[in-house]
Scaffold this active site. Structure first.
Site, short mmCIF file in Angstrom:
data_model
loop_
_atom_site.label_atom_id
_atom_site.label_comp_id
_atom_site.label_asym_id
_atom_site.label_seq_id
_atom_site.Cartn_x
_atom_site.Cartn_y
_atom_site.Cartn_z
N THR A 42 0.83 -1.22 0.00
CA THR A 42 0.00 0.00 0.00
C THR A 42 0.86 1.26 0.00
OG1 THR A 42 -0.10 -0.05 2.40
CG2 THR A 42 -1.92 -1.09 1.22
N CYS A 46 2.32 2.78 9.37
CA CYS A 46 1.27 2.82 10.39
C CYS A 46 1.86 2.80 11.79
CB CYS A 46 0.36 1.59 10.26
SG CYS A 46 -0.69 1.64 8.81
N CYS A 50 -2.97 0.53 14.47
CA CYS A 50 -3.81 0.85 13.30
C CYS A 50 -4.88 -0.22 13.08
CB CYS A 50 -2.96 0.99 12.04
SG CYS A 50 -3.97 1.47 10.62
N ARG A 53 -6.69 -3.49 7.81
CA ARG A 53 -6.56 -4.94 7.66
C ARG A 53 -5.09 -5.35 7.86
NH1 ARG A 53 -6.92 -8.79 3.29
NH2 ARG A 53 -6.31 -7.12 1.86
N ARG A 75 4.39 6.72 2.92
CA ARG A 75 3.54 7.85 3.32
C ARG A 75 2.82 7.49 4.62
NH1 ARG A 75 1.56 6.20 -1.32
NH2 ARG A 75 -0.42 5.70 -0.32
N CYS A 77 -0.14 6.66 6.96
CA CYS A 77 -1.46 6.06 6.75
C CYS A 77 -2.53 7.09 7.10
CB CYS A 77 -1.59 4.83 7.64
SG CYS A 77 -3.26 4.24 7.89
N CYS A 80 -4.58 5.78 10.65
CA CYS A 80 -4.04 5.89 12.01
C CYS A 80 -3.17 7.14 12.19
CB CYS A 80 -3.28 4.63 12.40
SG CYS A 80 -1.81 4.34 11.39
ZN LIG Z 1 -2.61 2.89 9.64
#
Ligand SMILES: [Zn+2]
Length: 362
Positions: A42, A46, A50, A53, A75, A77, A80
């Site tokens: 992704t 995080c 978080c 999933r 980057r 998230c 969170c």
């Molecule tokens: Zn996150």
């Protein structure tokens, strides 16, 4: 043996063998701020808690801080927000901002207005506000105005000025609420006990420090606390215009009598009381004095007894406004389910008094 594993299998093994992976799997918030993890598929990183999933271990890498994760090309998230302070802190900041908004508003802002400002639903805002402040937004606004009125009554020339200063835009509304916010009518409060001598003394009893004060009319305060100085200051705040006189040997006998009442509640107090409150409060307090030692009643029972069956909330408020501990036995009022509920002088003292009274009549 490692030679036999693909790079992705290697990465998965490294992740699974890292103790931080367990924290990620458990979404354990206690590790927030201690480390961060990225998810290759992704492109984000995080915090451990978080709610997204769970990533596959072969796509995960760990970092000490956000800068490291960003240097590795990830980057923050959006869910969170690992680059921002933790959620609890952000919530507290947001509620603090709403409190300041309520304080500076001319009129009590509606829940709509507040929810919009905070960018969340009514329900969510209401719950969070209560969680952080212990009050609903409306109760907070009322409490804030009450303190402004108290302040303004000390400063303004007239009660009406004070009411306008505090942002109440209609007199009638203020008088409706004044029972709750002042515990007496505004003009009585404004008088601040002017031209009265109040004798007082502070002693010690088994429930801590005890302050007893007496006006020309009778005992006007019995307050319990941990800190004698604070009790004296509270008396001064309540009767700012009165002449407070301590150190009266005559008066020590009265204090001894009151302490006797605390230690042996069955004996009753044979002293005149100077009961200051609204007509409604006085009815409640009268009804409380009729509750025998060793018995308890509920707020709704008192409401029934004074002929105002729907007023159990106002009864609870009148109990909270009682300043004559034990002499007006508001500690004998409990919730309908028998739970102790609150006590102006601390629920532990309430429990101790009730235990003592039960024993006295057993
Ligand atoms: Zn996150």
């Amino acid at each position: 043996m490692n030679m036999m594993m693909t790079p992705s299998e290697l990465q998965a093994a490294a992740t699974v063998n890292d103790p931080r992976w367990a924290a990620v799997q458990a979404r354990d918030g206690r590790f927030d701020g201690q480390f961060f993890y990225s998810v290759k598929t992704t492109g984000v990183y995080c915090r451990p808690s978080c709610g997204a999933r769970l990533a596959r271990p072969e796509n995960v890498a760990f970092y000490e801080n956000t800068a490291e994760a960003e240097r590795a090309g990830f980057r923050p998230c959006k869910r969170c927000k690992p680059d921002q302070p933790p959620r609890a802190e952000r919530q507290a900041d947001m509620i603090a901002e709403l409190c300041r908004f309520i304080e500076s508003a001319e009129q009590v802002p509606s829940l709509d207005e507040l929810a919009q400002r905070a960018g969340m639903s009514h329900w969510h805002l209401h719950r969070m506000f209560k969680e952080v402040t212990g009050l609903t937004p409306r109760a907070y606004a009322t409490a804030h105005r009450a303190s402004r009125v108290r302040e303004a009554l000390g400063r303004s020339d007239t009660v009406t000025d004070a009411i306008y200063d505090a942002g109440y835009n209609a007199n009638s509304r203020f008088y409706e609420e004044s029972d709750h916010v002042l515990g007496m009518t505004p003009s009585a409060f404004k008088a601040g006990g002017a031209d009265t001598d109040i004798r007082f003394a502070i002693g010690q009893c088994s429930l801590g420090a005890i302050l007893v004060a007496r006006s020309g009319r009778g005992v006007c305060a019995i307050e319990l606390g941990d800190d004698p100085d604070q009790l004296a200051r509270a008396l001064q705040d309540r009767f700012p215009q009165a002449r407070l006189i301590g150190d009266d040997p005559e008066f020590d006998r009265i204090v001894a009598q009151v302490v006797g009442l605390v230690e042996a509640p069955g004996h009753g107090l044979d002293l005149p009381l100077d009961v200051r409150g609204t007509a409604f409060q006085q009815r409640v307090w009268q009804a409380l004095r009729a509750v025998p030692v060793g018995e308890t009643v509920s707020y709704s029972e008192i409401a029934e007894r004074i002929g105002a069956p729907n007023s159990h909330r106002a009864v609870a408020q009148a109990c909270g406004a009682n300043t004559l501990a034990i002499a007006i036995p508001c500690h004998r009022v409990v919730r309908s389910d028998g739970a102790l509920s609150g006590y102006r002088w601390g629920v532990e003292r309430k429990r101790a008094l009730l235990d003592r009274e039960h024993e006295a009549v057993a």
